[in-house]
Structures are given as C-alpha cells and as structure tokens.
Motif scaffolding. Structure first.
Motif, PDB file in Angstrom:
ATOM      1  N   PRO A   9       0.781  -1.239   0.000  1.00  0.00           N
ATOM      2  CA  PRO A   9       0.000   0.000   0.000  1.00  0.00           C
ATOM      3  C   PRO A   9       0.815   1.293   0.000  1.00  0.00           C
ATOM      4  N   SER A  10       2.010   1.282   0.552  1.00  0.00           N
ATOM      5  CA  SER A  10       2.839   2.491   0.579  1.00  0.00           C
ATOM      6  C   SER A  10       3.369   2.851  -0.803  1.00  0.00           C
ATOM      7  N   GLY A  11       3.198   1.942  -1.778  1.00  0.00           N
ATOM      8  CA  GLY A  11       3.735   2.161  -3.117  1.00  0.00           C
ATOM      9  C   GLY A  11       5.082   1.496  -3.314  1.00  0.00           C
ATOM     10  N   CYS A  12       5.649   0.928  -2.249  1.00  0.00           N
ATOM     11  CA  CYS A  12       6.920   0.217  -2.372  1.00  0.00           C
ATOM     12  C   CYS A  12       6.728  -1.041  -3.199  1.00  0.00           C
ATOM     13  N   TRP A  13       7.727  -1.345  -4.006  1.00  0.00           N
ATOM     14  CA  TRP A  13       7.782  -2.604  -4.723  1.00  0.00           C
ATOM     15  C   TRP A  13       8.749  -3.479  -3.939  1.00  0.00           C
ATOM     16  N   GLU A  14       8.250  -4.281  -3.023  1.00  0.00           N
ATOM     17  CA  GLU A  14       9.122  -5.077  -2.159  1.00  0.00           C
ATOM     18  C   GLU A  14       9.625  -6.310  -2.891  1.00  0.00           C
ATOM     19  N   TRP A  15      10.940  -6.486  -2.858  1.00  0.00           N
ATOM     20  CA  TRP A  15      11.577  -7.649  -3.460  1.00  0.00           C
ATOM     21  C   TRP A  15      11.321  -8.850  -2.574  1.00  0.00           C
ATOM     22  N   THR A  16      10.740  -9.909  -3.134  1.00  0.00           N
ATOM     23  CA  THR A  16      10.420 -11.103  -2.356  1.00  0.00           C
ATOM     24  C   THR A  16      11.413 -12.234  -2.599  1.00  0.00           C
ATOM     25  N   GLY A  17      12.390 -11.999  -3.477  1.00  0.00           N
ATOM     26  CA  GLY A  17      13.435 -12.992  -3.733  1.00  0.00           C
ATOM     27  C   GLY A  17      14.495 -12.929  -2.644  1.00  0.00           C
ATOM     28  N   SER A  18      15.680 -13.382  -2.955  1.00  0.00           N
ATOM     29  CA  SER A  18      16.753 -13.411  -1.958  1.00  0.00           C
ATOM     30  C   SER A  18      17.143 -11.999  -1.544  1.00  0.00           C
ATOM     31  N   HIS A  22      21.644  -6.994   4.912  1.00  0.00           N
ATOM     32  CA  HIS A  22      21.100  -5.673   5.245  1.00  0.00           C
ATOM     33  C   HIS A  22      19.650  -5.509   4.791  1.00  0.00           C
ATOM     34  N   GLY A  23      19.066  -6.570   4.219  1.00  0.00           N
ATOM     35  CA  GLY A  23      17.669  -6.534   3.804  1.00  0.00           C
ATOM     36  C   GLY A  23      17.440  -6.102   2.372  1.00  0.00           C
ATOM     37  N   TYR A  24      18.506  -5.798   1.624  1.00  0.00           N
ATOM     38  CA  TYR A  24      18.356  -5.385   0.225  1.00  0.00           C
ATOM     39  C   TYR A  24      18.190  -6.612  -0.660  1.00  0.00           C
ATOM     40  N   VAL A  31      21.613  -9.561 -18.347  1.00  0.00           N
ATOM     41  CA  VAL A  31      21.588  -8.361 -19.175  1.00  0.00           C
ATOM     42  C   VAL A  31      22.345  -7.205 -18.512  1.00  0.00           C
ATOM     43  N   LEU A  32      22.476  -7.246 -17.191  1.00  0.00           N
ATOM     44  CA  LEU A  32      23.224  -6.207 -16.477  1.00  0.00           C
ATOM     45  C   LEU A  32      24.602  -6.710 -16.037  1.00  0.00           C
ATOM     46  N   GLY A  33      24.983  -7.877 -16.487  1.00  0.00           N
ATOM     47  CA  GLY A  33      26.326  -8.349 -16.222  1.00  0.00           C
ATOM     48  C   GLY A  33      26.523  -9.157 -14.962  1.00  0.00           C
ATOM     49  N   GLY A  34      25.483  -9.735 -14.405  1.00  0.00           N
ATOM     50  CA  GLY A  34      25.666 -10.616 -13.249  1.00  0.00           C
ATOM     51  C   GLY A  34      24.852 -10.219 -12.041  1.00  0.00           C
ATOM     52  N   HIS A  35      25.432 -10.450 -10.839  1.00  0.00           N
ATOM     53  CA  HIS A  35      24.708 -10.193  -9.593  1.00  0.00           C
ATOM     54  C   HIS A  35      24.546  -8.701  -9.350  1.00  0.00           C
ATOM     55  N   ARG A  36      23.359  -8.334  -8.886  1.00  0.00           N
ATOM     56  CA  ARG A  36      23.050  -6.934  -8.609  1.00  0.00           C
ATOM     57  C   ARG A  36      22.118  -6.864  -7.409  1.00  0.00           C
ATOM     58  N   LEU A  37      22.121  -5.715  -6.768  1.00  0.00           N
ATOM     59  CA  LEU A  37      21.082  -5.413  -5.796  1.00  0.00           C
ATOM     60  C   LEU A  37      19.822  -5.121  -6.602  1.00  0.00           C
ATOM     61  N   ALA A  38      18.682  -5.595  -6.142  1.00  0.00           N
ATOM     62  CA  ALA A  38      17.438  -5.475  -6.912  1.00  0.00           C
ATOM     63  C   ALA A  38      17.095  -4.017  -7.200  1.00  0.00           C
ATOM     64  N   LEU A  59      14.329   6.674  -0.609  1.00  0.00           N
ATOM     65  CA  LEU A  59      13.562   7.763   0.003  1.00  0.00           C
ATOM     66  C   LEU A  59      12.487   7.219   0.932  1.00  0.00           C
ATOM     67  N   CYS A  60      12.039   5.982   0.679  1.00  0.00           N
ATOM     68  CA  CYS A  60      10.997   5.343   1.491  1.00  0.00           C
ATOM     69  C   CYS A  60      11.582   4.677   2.748  1.00  0.00           C
ATOM     70  N   ARG A  61      12.903   4.579   2.837  1.00  0.00           N
ATOM     71  CA  ARG A  61      13.595   3.947   3.970  1.00  0.00           C
ATOM     72  C   ARG A  61      13.238   2.477   4.130  1.00  0.00           C
ATOM     73  N   ASN A  62      12.917   1.814   3.004  1.00  0.00           N
ATOM     74  CA  ASN A  62      12.523   0.406   3.007  1.00  0.00           C
ATOM     75  C   ASN A  62      13.517  -0.368   2.144  1.00  0.00           C
ATOM     76  N   PRO A  63      14.548  -1.006   2.745  1.00  0.00           N
ATOM     77  CA  PRO A  63      15.607  -1.650   1.955  1.00  0.00           C
ATOM     78  C   PRO A  63      15.147  -2.618   0.868  1.00  0.00           C
ATOM     79  N   PRO A  64      14.090  -3.437   1.060  1.00  0.00           N
ATOM     80  CA  PRO A  64      13.721  -4.343  -0.034  1.00  0.00           C
ATOM     81  C   PRO A  64      12.954  -3.662  -1.171  1.00  0.00           C
ATOM     82  N   CYS A  65      12.653  -2.374  -1.035  1.00  0.00           N
ATOM     83  CA  CYS A  65      11.908  -1.671  -2.085  1.00  0.00           C
ATOM     84  C   CYS A  65      12.782  -1.474  -3.317  1.00  0.00           C
ATOM     85  N   CYS A  66      12.217  -1.780  -4.491  1.00  0.00           N
ATOM     86  CA  CYS A  66      12.952  -1.575  -5.740  1.00  0.00           C
ATOM     87  C   CYS A  66      12.154  -0.707  -6.717  1.00  0.00           C
TER      88      CYS A  66
END
Length: 133
Positions: A9-18, A22-24, A31-38, A59-66
C-alpha cells in the motif's frame, strides 16, 4: 523479475526474492552483467547507470523496495546524512549468548562486522571436537 515483486500500500515494490544481510534484494541478471542489488537493477533498467560517485538512496527507507520512484542518486555523504541508522549505538551484548561485546571480547572481521570472541572460540572448540570423533 516482476514475479519477485510485491506492491504494498505504501507504493513500495518489495523484493520477495533473496536478500542480503542488510535486507536489500539481490538477483542475478545477465543483461546487467551478473549479480546486482534489486533496487540498483530496477534503476538501471529504467533510468540507465547510476552516475559515478553516486549511490541510490531509498527515500521510502525500506531496503527491499525496488520502485525506481522511491530511489534517488546521491553522494555517499548525503545518503549517510539522511540515514536513520547514523548515530545508532552499537550492540553491547552478543545476540547468541548475551556475552558483553566490549574490550577484549569484541573483534571486527575482514568485512567490518563485529563478533563475540567468546562465542567464536566456543564454536571453534565444538568444530574441533566434532572433527576428532
């Protein structure tokens, strides 16, 4: 990738994968060359690379938000100044056992994380005992 995103509801797109320690969210995207933070991957897919010398601030202070709309490229100094974690007092007792994390009983590993010396020694003894049986 969208199957690993839950819009809340806050509009965050929470990453549900690994996620990292730190929660990211983390992912492997060829396509981006390998492992990345979401959140970095989503930013790069929608806006291009993050400018050199900058990092993405949630800006939302929600680490899993992408959600790219919740991210802003800023310098590290600005990101740290905005961080609610800055100024937090470090833990004074071990999470595993309650040992004090002060003086000779606390060390910092190569990754910069503090650890309890007593617990590490106990784990080493247990591993040695198990290996000798």
């Amino acid at each position: 990738m969208t199957s690993r995103i839950n819009v809340i509801p806050s509009g965050c797109w929470e990453w549900t994968g690994s996620r990292n320690a730190h929660g990211y969210g983390t992912l492997k995207l060829s396509v981006l060359g390998g492992h990345r933070l979401a959140h970095v991957a989503m930013w790069e897919l929608t806006n291009g690379p993050v400018q050199a010398g900058h990092e993405l601030d949630h800006l939302c202070r929600n680490p899993p938000c992408c959600n790219p709309d919740h991210l802003e490229p800023v310098t590290h100094a600005i990101n740290m100044a905005r961080s609610p974690v800055v100024g937090r007092h470090p833990r004074t007792t071990c999470l595993r056992s309650g040992h004090p994390l002060t003086g000779e009983n606390v060390r910092v590993n190569s990754a910069g994380k503090r650890f309890c010396v007593t617990c590490r020694r106990n784990r080493q003894r247990e591993r040695r005992a198990a290996a000798s049986q």
